[in-house]
Design a protein around this motif. Structure first.
Motif, PDB file in Angstrom:
ATOM      1  N   PHE A 143      -1.212  -6.920   0.369  1.00 39.92           N
ATOM      2  CA  PHE A 143      -1.871  -5.607   0.120  1.00 39.92           C
ATOM      3  C   PHE A 143      -3.365  -5.537   0.563  1.00 39.92           C
ATOM      4  O   PHE A 143      -4.010  -6.507   0.123  1.00 39.92           O
ATOM      5  CB  PHE A 143      -1.464  -5.120  -1.240  1.00 39.92           C
ATOM      6  N   SER A 144      -3.880  -4.483   0.807  1.00 35.34           N
ATOM      7  CA  SER A 144      -5.093  -4.217   0.959  1.00 35.34           C
ATOM      8  C   SER A 144      -5.642  -2.704   0.565  1.00 35.34           C
ATOM      9  O   SER A 144      -4.828  -1.737   0.604  1.00 35.34           O
ATOM     10  CB  SER A 144      -5.632  -4.334   2.406  1.00 35.34           C
ATOM     11  N   ILE A 145      -6.543  -2.741  -0.233  1.00 30.05           N
ATOM     12  CA  ILE A 145      -7.227  -1.602  -0.827  1.00 30.05           C
ATOM     13  C   ILE A 145      -8.798  -1.504  -0.242  1.00 30.05           C
ATOM     14  O   ILE A 145      -9.483  -2.040  -0.706  1.00 30.05           O
ATOM     15  CB  ILE A 145      -7.275  -1.278  -2.387  1.00 30.05           C
ATOM     16  N   SER A 146      -8.962  -0.692   0.839  1.00 30.63           N
ATOM     17  CA  SER A 146     -10.482  -0.360   1.283  1.00 30.63           C
ATOM     18  C   SER A 146     -11.178   0.883   0.889  1.00 30.63           C
ATOM     19  O   SER A 146     -10.317   1.946   0.630  1.00 30.63           O
ATOM     20  CB  SER A 146     -10.151  -0.371   2.726  1.00 30.63           C
ATOM     21  N   ASP A 147     -12.463   0.819   0.789  1.00 33.80           N
ATOM     22  CA  ASP A 147     -12.977   1.899   0.295  1.00 33.80           C
ATOM     23  C   ASP A 147     -14.407   2.096   1.293  1.00 33.80           C
ATOM     24  O   ASP A 147     -14.758   1.156   1.761  1.00 33.80           O
ATOM     25  CB  ASP A 147     -13.437   2.159  -1.248  1.00 33.80           C
ATOM     26  N   LYS A 150      -7.944   3.700   1.138  1.00 32.94           N
ATOM     27  CA  LYS A 150      -7.004   3.407   2.009  1.00 32.94           C
ATOM     28  C   LYS A 150      -6.076   2.242   1.563  1.00 32.94           C
ATOM     29  O   LYS A 150      -6.552   1.021   1.329  1.00 32.94           O
ATOM     30  CB  LYS A 150      -7.173   3.045   3.632  1.00 32.94           C
ATOM     31  N   ILE A 151      -4.927   2.543   1.296  1.00 25.59           N
ATOM     32  CA  ILE A 151      -4.083   1.504   0.865  1.00 25.59           C
ATOM     33  C   ILE A 151      -2.848   1.080   1.651  1.00 25.59           C
ATOM     34  O   ILE A 151      -2.159   1.912   2.294  1.00 25.59           O
ATOM     35  CB  ILE A 151      -3.252   1.991  -0.751  1.00 25.59           C
ATOM     36  N   VAL A 152      -2.742  -0.231   2.087  1.00 28.67           N
ATOM     37  CA  VAL A 152      -1.729  -0.853   2.846  1.00 28.67           C
ATOM     38  C   VAL A 152      -0.856  -1.863   2.205  1.00 28.67           C
ATOM     39  O   VAL A 152      -1.574  -2.775   1.625  1.00 28.67           O
ATOM     40  CB  VAL A 152      -2.409  -1.298   4.116  1.00 28.67           C
ATOM     41  N   GLY A 153       0.316  -1.809   2.556  1.00 26.17           N
ATOM     42  CA  GLY A 153       1.269  -2.910   2.003  1.00 26.17           C
ATOM     43  C   GLY A 153       1.925  -3.409   3.358  1.00 26.17           C
ATOM     44  O   GLY A 153       2.615  -2.614   4.208  1.00 26.17           O
TER      45      GLY A 153
END
Length: 526
Positions: A457-461, A445-448
């Motif tokens: 920004f965040s990139i979750s896995d 999931k990518i959030v800005g």
């Protein structure tokens, strides 16, 4: 006893010949004179109900008749109130007694000239000291009245209180002095222009820089002044800039101008419009700041970067060439002598080829890392939604092979350096796809978010996660937590990410739980 009733100024002038005032009384009977004066034993009656008498009595400014020695013959109510003396108290004094010592000589000089018929009248600003000791600024208008035989009769004084106006002028002068001190001592070059580009004022810093005097620039067209004569193209650009600023536009650009002895120097030049109450441009502020040191450092950095890039490219080529030879001969050994080598020999060749591959990857990553550091690359508007899609296209086979699900929407448009930003997302998404549990479907999931002065920004896995003690270590060069057999890589990916984020004046960190996944956060200054 002589009764004299006067209706106007000329009548009063004919009465008061004697300088010796003995006493002053008032009569209150209806239709009788209101003031009686005794001069040399003669009773002189002044009718304050006459036209002049009423004017004299009720005038808003101070009025008085003064004899040759400076004694007050008669003063109106306004003057008595102003000086804080009664009529009787004032008649015991001279104007010299209540004049400020610093102003007395200039007043007496005017009186002497008036008495000597060198002037008909005079006007000065001076200070009186009231009965309470208060300093009073006044505007004094003085003139003389003469007898028919030409001898002196008395002075007429009109006195207006200008204390408030004087204090206001002094306050304004103090503020102007303070402003001028700041204006002339600032390190920046500052000038005021009209909307046509005519110079009203230039500060001392700007003048000293070029060895000029105010008369060299004030009243001249700005582009014709010495600084801008370095080239016709420089003058032409300034003319156009002044027109734009006069239309309300803020102008800023770097330009080379002449300093003392025609020494060229680079300044950061601004033109700022000044708006009036009706929002029309009424003047322009011109400002310049010396940035020659910055320009020199920037040019040196450009040269260093060019040299570094050239060195990196050559070094990369020179390092890869032997690797290619080792790889090529290793593959030949593996292909032509596979049947002649035992299992251990084939295993050794496999180790050699694997090491060559890792070394090639490491050299590529080092080259990539060195190029991220180019501070001169300009920023541009980037649609991160589209940029993420470009990155995902690079991983199409991996995404399809692992049946990965990647979620993102409504990502912002930002101003950043495109190539480094693509590397940043490429490494973070690549890591999220790579470090997964066997058999697990990757969910990313990518959030800005807009956080005011910066983007977050965040990139979750849902990957394997990272132990807490290693969560800062992974951003260091060549820091790997797994063997190459487990997960291939050079240990450069997150170091590259950190360098990109630092370049954009942001921060990067991660939160993770072993077996549950990781979230990498980073910020970018707007």
């Amino acid at each position: 006893m002589v009764h004299v009733f006067f209706q106007g100024y000329s009548e009063l002038s004919g009465i008061l010949k004697d300088r010796n005032i003995l006493r002053w009384t008032a009569m209150n009977k209806k239709n009788e004179p209101s003031v009686i004066k005794y001069l040399d034993g003669k009773k002189i009656v002044i009718d304050l109900n006459s036209e002049f008498g009423r004017t004299f009595k009720f005038a808003a400014i101070g009025m008085a008749l003064v004899d040759q020695e400076g004694r007050w013959i008669i003063a109106n109510n306004s003057l008595c109130k102003l000086l804080e003396y009664s009529q009787e108290e004032l008649q015991k004094l001279t104007f010299q007694d209540i004049t400020h010592p610093d102003d007395l000589e200039k007043d007496l000089e005017k009186v002497r000239k008036l008495y000597g018929k060198e002037i008909d009248s005079y006007q000065i600003e001076k200070r009186y000291i009231t009965q309470s000791g208060r300093i009073l600024w006044i505007n004094l208008s003085g003139s003389a009245v003469w007898n028919e035989d030409g001898s002196f009769r008395y002075y007429i004084a009109q006195i207006q209180d200008i204390t408030k106006e004087k204090e206001a002028v002094e306050l304004l002068a103090e503020k102007e002095s303070l402003f001028r001190g700041i204006f002339n001592s600032t390190f920046q070059f500052i000038g005021f222009l009209n909307t046509e580009g005519l110079v009203y004022e230039a500060n001392q810093t700007a003048l000293n820089f070029a060895g000029l005097k105010p008369e060299d620039v004030i009243g001249k067209n700005f582009w014709d002044c010495y600084w801008w004569q370095i080239s016709p193209s420089t003058q032409k650009k300034l003319k156009k800039s002044i027109k734009k600023a006069a239309a309300g536009e803020f102008i800023q650009y770097e330009v080379e101008v002449w300093g003392r002895d025609r020494t060229p120097s680079t300044i950061l030049f601004n033109l700022k419009p000044v708006f009036g109450e009706s929002h029309e441009v009424i003047a322009l502020i011109a400002e310049g700041r010396l940035i020659q040191d910055i320009v020199d450092a920037r040019n040196a950095l450009i040269r260093n970067n060019e040299e570094l890039e050239q060195f990196t490219s050559i070094a990369s080529h020179d390092l890869k060439e032997p690797l290619r030879m080792v790889k090529s001969f290793g593959q030949l050994l593996q292909r032509h002598y596979a049947g002649k080598l035992d299992e251990k020999g084939q295993q050794y060749i496999g180790f050699m080829l694997d090491a060559v591959g890792r070394m090639g990857l490491l050299i590529d990553d080092l080259l990539e890392y060195s190029r991220v550091g180019d501070e001169l690359t300009g920023k541009e508007e980037i649609n991160t939604q589209e940029l993420i899609q470009e990155v995902l296209n690079l991983y199409t086979d991996l995404i399809e092979g692992k049946s990965a699900k990647i979620y993102f929407s409504e990502l912002p448009k930002i101003r950043a350096k495109r190539v480094p930003m693509k590397l940043l997302f490429q490494n973070l998404i690549g890591n999220a796809l790579k470090y997964q549990k066997i058999g697990e479907l990757p969910l990313i999931k990518i959030v800005g978010e807009d956080k005011g002065s910066f983007w977050k920004f965040s990139i979750s896995d849902n990957g394997i996660g990272i132990k807490e003690e290693y969560q800062k270590e992974v951003f260091k060069l060549f820091r790997r937590l797994h063997t190459n057999q487990e997960y291939k890589g050079s240990g450069m990916g997150l170091a590259i990410c950190k360098k990109v984020v630092n370049q954009h004046k942001g921060e990067i960190w991660l939160e993770s739980e072993v077996g549950r996944g990781s979230t990498v956060y980073f910020t970018l200054k707007k």
